[in-house]
Design a protein around this motif. Structure first.
Motif, PDB file in Angstrom:
ATOM      1  N   GLY A  84       6.464   7.808  40.927  1.00 42.66           N
ATOM      2  CA  GLY A  84       7.522   6.909  41.325  1.00 42.66           C
ATOM      3  C   GLY A  84       7.288   6.219  42.732  1.00 42.66           C
ATOM      4  O   GLY A  84       6.348   6.534  43.253  1.00 42.66           O
ATOM      5  N   GLU A  85       8.219   5.341  43.144  1.00 35.55           N
ATOM      6  CA  GLU A  85       8.202   4.556  44.225  1.00 35.55           C
ATOM      7  C   GLU A  85       8.343   5.616  45.499  1.00 35.55           C
ATOM      8  O   GLU A  85       9.028   6.803  45.268  1.00 35.55           O
ATOM      9  CB  GLU A  85       9.561   3.739  44.170  1.00 35.55           C
ATOM     10  N   GLY A  86       7.802   5.042  46.311  1.00 34.54           N
ATOM     11  CA  GLY A  86       8.131   5.843  47.696  1.00 34.54           C
ATOM     12  C   GLY A  86       6.742   6.902  47.924  1.00 34.54           C
ATOM     13  O   GLY A  86       6.361   7.269  47.035  1.00 34.54           O
ATOM     14  N   GLU A  87       6.798   7.340  48.929  1.00 36.65           N
ATOM     15  CA  GLU A  87       5.623   8.330  49.467  1.00 36.65           C
ATOM     16  C   GLU A  87       6.005   9.636  49.299  1.00 36.65           C
ATOM     17  O   GLU A  87       7.279   9.923  49.548  1.00 36.65           O
ATOM     18  CB  GLU A  87       4.972   7.939  51.005  1.00 36.65           C
ATOM     19  N   PRO A  88       5.328  10.639  48.782  1.00 37.48           N
ATOM     20  CA  PRO A  88       6.028  11.882  48.848  1.00 37.48           C
ATOM     21  C   PRO A  88       6.016  12.529  50.321  1.00 37.48           C
ATOM     22  O   PRO A  88       5.551  12.201  51.002  1.00 37.48           O
ATOM     23  CB  PRO A  88       4.819  12.681  48.155  1.00 37.48           C
ATOM     24  N   ALA A  89       6.997  13.269  50.532  1.00 33.49           N
ATOM     25  CA  ALA A  89       7.408  13.764  51.924  1.00 33.49           C
ATOM     26  C   ALA A  89       6.141  14.681  52.244  1.00 33.49           C
ATOM     27  O   ALA A  89       6.073  14.743  53.666  1.00 33.49           O
ATOM     28  CB  ALA A  89       8.805  14.891  51.677  1.00 33.49           C
ATOM     29  N   TRP A  90       5.633  15.377  51.332  1.00 34.15           N
ATOM     30  CA  TRP A  90       4.337  15.860  52.112  1.00 34.15           C
ATOM     31  C   TRP A  90       3.315  15.220  52.767  1.00 34.15           C
ATOM     32  O   TRP A  90       2.810  15.631  53.722  1.00 34.15           O
ATOM     33  CB  TRP A  90       3.675  16.837  51.239  1.00 34.15           C
ATOM     34  N   TRP A  91       2.971  13.827  52.042  1.00 37.02           N
ATOM     35  CA  TRP A  91       2.122  12.940  52.821  1.00 37.02           C
ATOM     36  C   TRP A  91       2.724  12.384  54.274  1.00 37.02           C
ATOM     37  O   TRP A  91       2.012  12.112  55.016  1.00 37.02           O
ATOM     38  CB  TRP A  91       1.754  11.836  51.640  1.00 37.02           C
ATOM     39  N   LEU A  92       3.963  12.034  54.061  1.00 36.36           N
ATOM     40  CA  LEU A  92       4.683  11.584  55.523  1.00 36.36           C
ATOM     41  C   LEU A  92       4.565  12.762  56.520  1.00 36.36           C
ATOM     42  O   LEU A  92       4.273  12.437  57.556  1.00 36.36           O
ATOM     43  CB  LEU A  92       6.109  11.387  55.335  1.00 36.36           C
ATOM     44  N   ASN A  93       4.850  14.032  55.984  1.00 34.36           N
ATOM     45  CA  ASN A  93       4.793  15.107  57.047  1.00 34.36           C
ATOM     46  C   ASN A  93       3.074  15.249  57.490  1.00 34.36           C
ATOM     47  O   ASN A  93       3.013  15.374  58.799  1.00 34.36           O
ATOM     48  CB  ASN A  93       5.121  16.347  56.330  1.00 34.36           C
ATOM     49  N   LEU A  94       2.295  15.390  56.713  1.00 30.66           N
ATOM     50  CA  LEU A  94       0.920  15.244  57.023  1.00 30.66           C
ATOM     51  C   LEU A  94       0.471  14.054  58.108  1.00 30.66           C
ATOM     52  O   LEU A  94      -0.456  14.242  59.057  1.00 30.66           O
ATOM     53  CB  LEU A  94      -0.287  15.032  55.856  1.00 30.66           C
ATOM     54  N   GLN A  95       0.941  12.840  57.759  1.00 34.60           N
ATOM     55  CA  GLN A  95       0.797  11.813  58.802  1.00 34.60           C
ATOM     56  C   GLN A  95       0.998  12.022  60.061  1.00 34.60           C
ATOM     57  O   GLN A  95       0.679  11.612  61.193  1.00 34.60           O
ATOM     58  CB  GLN A  95       1.240  10.557  58.235  1.00 34.60           C
ATOM     59  N   THR A  96       2.129  12.861  60.163  1.00 40.58           N
ATOM     60  CA  THR A  96       2.673  13.161  61.424  1.00 40.58           C
ATOM     61  C   THR A  96       2.097  14.272  62.253  1.00 40.58           C
ATOM     62  O   THR A  96       1.856  14.371  63.366  1.00 40.58           O
ATOM     63  CB  THR A  96       4.425  13.395  61.341  1.00 40.58           C
ATOM     64  N   HIS A  97       1.980  15.272  61.263  1.00 42.70           N
ATOM     65  CA  HIS A  97       1.456  16.801  61.604  1.00 42.70           C
ATOM     66  C   HIS A  97       0.471  17.114  60.715  1.00 42.70           C
ATOM     67  O   HIS A  97       0.502  17.593  59.836  1.00 42.70           O
ATOM     68  CB  HIS A  97       2.520  17.830  61.654  1.00 42.70           C
ATOM     69  N   PRO A  98      -0.941  16.508  61.096  1.00 44.00           N
ATOM     70  CA  PRO A  98      -2.022  16.666  60.170  1.00 44.00           C
ATOM     71  C   PRO A  98      -2.732  18.263  60.054  1.00 44.00           C
ATOM     72  O   PRO A  98      -3.099  18.254  58.837  1.00 44.00           O
ATOM     73  CB  PRO A  98      -3.057  15.760  60.698  1.00 44.00           C
ATOM     74  N   ASP A  99      -2.184  19.101  60.682  1.00 45.37           N
ATOM     75  CA  ASP A  99      -2.525  20.465  60.605  1.00 45.37           C
ATOM     76  C   ASP A  99      -1.736  21.200  59.523  1.00 45.37           C
ATOM     77  O   ASP A  99      -0.430  21.034  59.638  1.00 45.37           O
ATOM     78  CB  ASP A  99      -2.876  21.283  61.824  1.00 45.37           C
ATOM     79  N   ALA A 100      -2.262  21.742  58.568  1.00 43.86           N
ATOM     80  CA  ALA A 100      -1.368  22.272  57.434  1.00 43.86           C
ATOM     81  C   ALA A 100      -2.307  23.443  57.050  1.00 43.86           C
ATOM     82  O   ALA A 100      -3.483  23.738  57.340  1.00 43.86           O
ATOM     83  CB  ALA A 100      -1.336  21.480  56.161  1.00 43.86           C
ATOM     84  N   THR A 101      -1.831  24.283  56.100  1.00 45.84           N
ATOM     85  CA  THR A 101      -2.427  25.480  55.259  1.00 45.84           C
ATOM     86  C   THR A 101      -2.262  25.200  53.808  1.00 45.84           C
ATOM     87  O   THR A 101      -1.187  24.613  53.248  1.00 45.84           O
ATOM     88  CB  THR A 101      -1.534  26.662  55.501  1.00 45.84           C
ATOM     89  N   VAL A 102      -3.367  25.635  52.944  1.00 49.32           N
ATOM     90  CA  VAL A 102      -3.188  25.513  51.826  1.00 49.32           C
ATOM     91  C   VAL A 102      -3.549  26.759  50.999  1.00 49.32           C
ATOM     92  O   VAL A 102      -4.245  27.609  51.726  1.00 49.32           O
ATOM     93  CB  VAL A 102      -4.209  24.442  51.189  1.00 49.32           C
ATOM     94  N   ASP A 103      -2.865  27.077  49.952  1.00 49.48           N
ATOM     95  CA  ASP A 103      -3.081  28.427  49.381  1.00 49.48           C
ATOM     96  C   ASP A 103      -3.798  27.941  47.858  1.00 49.48           C
ATOM     97  O   ASP A 103      -3.441  27.058  47.120  1.00 49.48           O
ATOM     98  CB  ASP A 103      -1.835  29.125  48.902  1.00 49.48           C
ATOM     99  N   LEU A 104      -5.091  28.731  47.708  1.00 48.42           N
ATOM    100  CA  LEU A 104      -5.789  28.370  46.610  1.00 48.42           C
ATOM    101  C   LEU A 104      -5.928  29.936  46.097  1.00 48.42           C
ATOM    102  O   LEU A 104      -5.344  30.845  46.184  1.00 48.42           O
ATOM    103  CB  LEU A 104      -7.389  28.017  47.102  1.00 48.42           C
ATOM    104  N   VAL A 105      -6.454  29.861  44.969  1.00 46.08           N
ATOM    105  CA  VAL A 105      -6.583  30.749  43.875  1.00 46.08           C
ATOM    106  C   VAL A 105      -7.409  31.708  44.865  1.00 46.08           C
ATOM    107  O   VAL A 105      -7.063  33.159  44.917  1.00 46.08           O
ATOM    108  CB  VAL A 105      -7.274  30.745  42.650  1.00 46.08           C
ATOM    109  N   ASP A 106      -8.392  31.664  45.520  1.00 42.68           N
ATOM    110  CA  ASP A 106      -9.089  32.417  46.459  1.00 42.68           C
ATOM    111  C   ASP A 106      -8.652  32.901  47.579  1.00 42.68           C
ATOM    112  O   ASP A 106      -8.925  33.494  48.382  1.00 42.68           O
ATOM    113  CB  ASP A 106     -10.431  31.790  46.771  1.00 42.68           C
ATOM    114  N   GLY A 107      -7.226  32.502  48.048  1.00 43.21           N
ATOM    115  CA  GLY A 107      -6.575  32.744  49.237  1.00 43.21           C
ATOM    116  C   GLY A 107      -6.336  31.576  50.037  1.00 43.21           C
ATOM    117  O   GLY A 107      -6.746  30.420  49.518  1.00 43.21           O
ATOM    118  N   PRO A 108      -5.803  31.815  51.187  1.00 43.70           N
ATOM    119  CA  PRO A 108      -5.207  30.869  52.104  1.00 43.70           C
ATOM    120  C   PRO A 108      -6.535  29.983  52.880  1.00 43.70           C
ATOM    121  O   PRO A 108      -7.623  30.469  52.970  1.00 43.70           O
ATOM    122  CB  PRO A 108      -4.291  31.370  53.202  1.00 43.70           C
TER     123      PRO A 108
END
Length: 161
Positions: A84-108
């Protein structure tokens, strides 16, 4: 031949259905003790990870489940909003605060997000096109160019995998 290759615009489900599917996916992930809802990418198939970013306005932690594939030590996603139109909030957040955490099947894993540019973007877009042959047709439904997002292991932080 796929719909996108024939030149017809692909059909998307109604927006309410897309949002409902996202809510159900997140709910299953929470209710099942985080055992269901994430999976590894395979040949010609994307995986699912949970990305937690810092809200650009609130400073609070925000989580979303997104599609990805591996590119060496990096994880690669598309900044789409259900096409859909517009950027997803998570991408806008990453542009402002690029450090993040991901949870994968194998762990964070601790990551830093950025947009792929130039030749890297072309190469990674081509890899997504191998997974979804209608990618270009779906991307044409959006007015902004869909960013290819690279989640790199944070420098100086050991990878949990």
């Amino acid at each position: 031949m796929s719909v996108g290759q024939r030149g017809k615009a692909p059909r998307l489900p109604p927006r309410w259905f897309i949002r409902l599917a996202w809510s159900v996916h997140r709910g299953l992930y929470r209710v099942c003790g985080r055992r269901i809802g994430l999976w590894r990418p395979r040949a010609k198939r994307w995986g699912a990870l949970r990305l937690t970013t810092t809200g650009r306005r609130t400073g609070r932690q925000r989580s979303v489940i997104i599609a990805y594939f591996d590119d060496g030590p990096n994880l690669v996603s598309l900044a789409m909003n259900g096409w859909g139109e517009g950027e997803p909030a998570w991408w806008l957040n990453l542009q402002t605060h690029p450090d993040a955490t991901v949870d994968l099947v194998d762990g964070p894993r601790l990551v830093r997000g950025r947009a792929a540019l130039d030749d890297e973007r072309l190469r990674l877009w081509a890899r997504w096109r191998e997974i979804d042959t209608d990618l270009d047709a779906y991307a044409a439904l959006r007015s902004p160019e869909t960013a290819v997002v690279v989640l790199e292991p944070r420098p100086g932080v050991p990878d949990s995998t």
